[in-house]
Design an enzyme around this catalytic site. Structure first.
Site, PDB file in Angstrom:
ATOM      1  CB  ALA A  85       4.346   3.810  59.495  1.00 20.42           C
ATOM      2  CD  GLU A  86       7.446   7.555  65.410  1.00 18.80           C
ATOM      3  OE1 GLU A  86       7.911   6.581  66.038  1.00 18.80           O
ATOM      4  OE2 GLU A  86       7.317   8.682  65.909  1.00 18.80           O
TER       5      GLU A  86
END
Length: 82
Positions: free
Chosen positions: A40-41
């Protein structure tokens, strides 16, 4: 392909936008069914991190963990007592 990233635009509002939350949960479920790793960015808050962990995400990038920096400083970050 062995990894998928969740774009920061979905992570940003995961706690306040039900559509983004649904998209993130769907990405995580699909990745699990395909045996893919997920990153997850744009994780910036403990709330976002908690939501992602609760739904099975194990990889994270974002300011919650540190700011971007020069590659040459990674050794100092990884091994601070050398």
């Amino acid at each position: 392909m062995d990894q998928v990233k969740i774009d920061q635009s979905f992570v940003r509002d995961v706690l306040s936008d039900p559509n983004d939350a649904a998209i993130v949960r769907t990405i995580l479920a699909l990745a699990k069914s395909l045996d893919l790793e997920v990153v997850a960015e744009g994780v910036e808050t403990t709330g976002q991190l908690s939501f992602l962990r609760l739904h099975g995400c194990e990889g994270f990038q974002g300011y919650l963990f540190g700011r971007p920096g020069p590659v040459g400083e990674m050794d100092v970050f990884l091994h601070p007592h050398r």
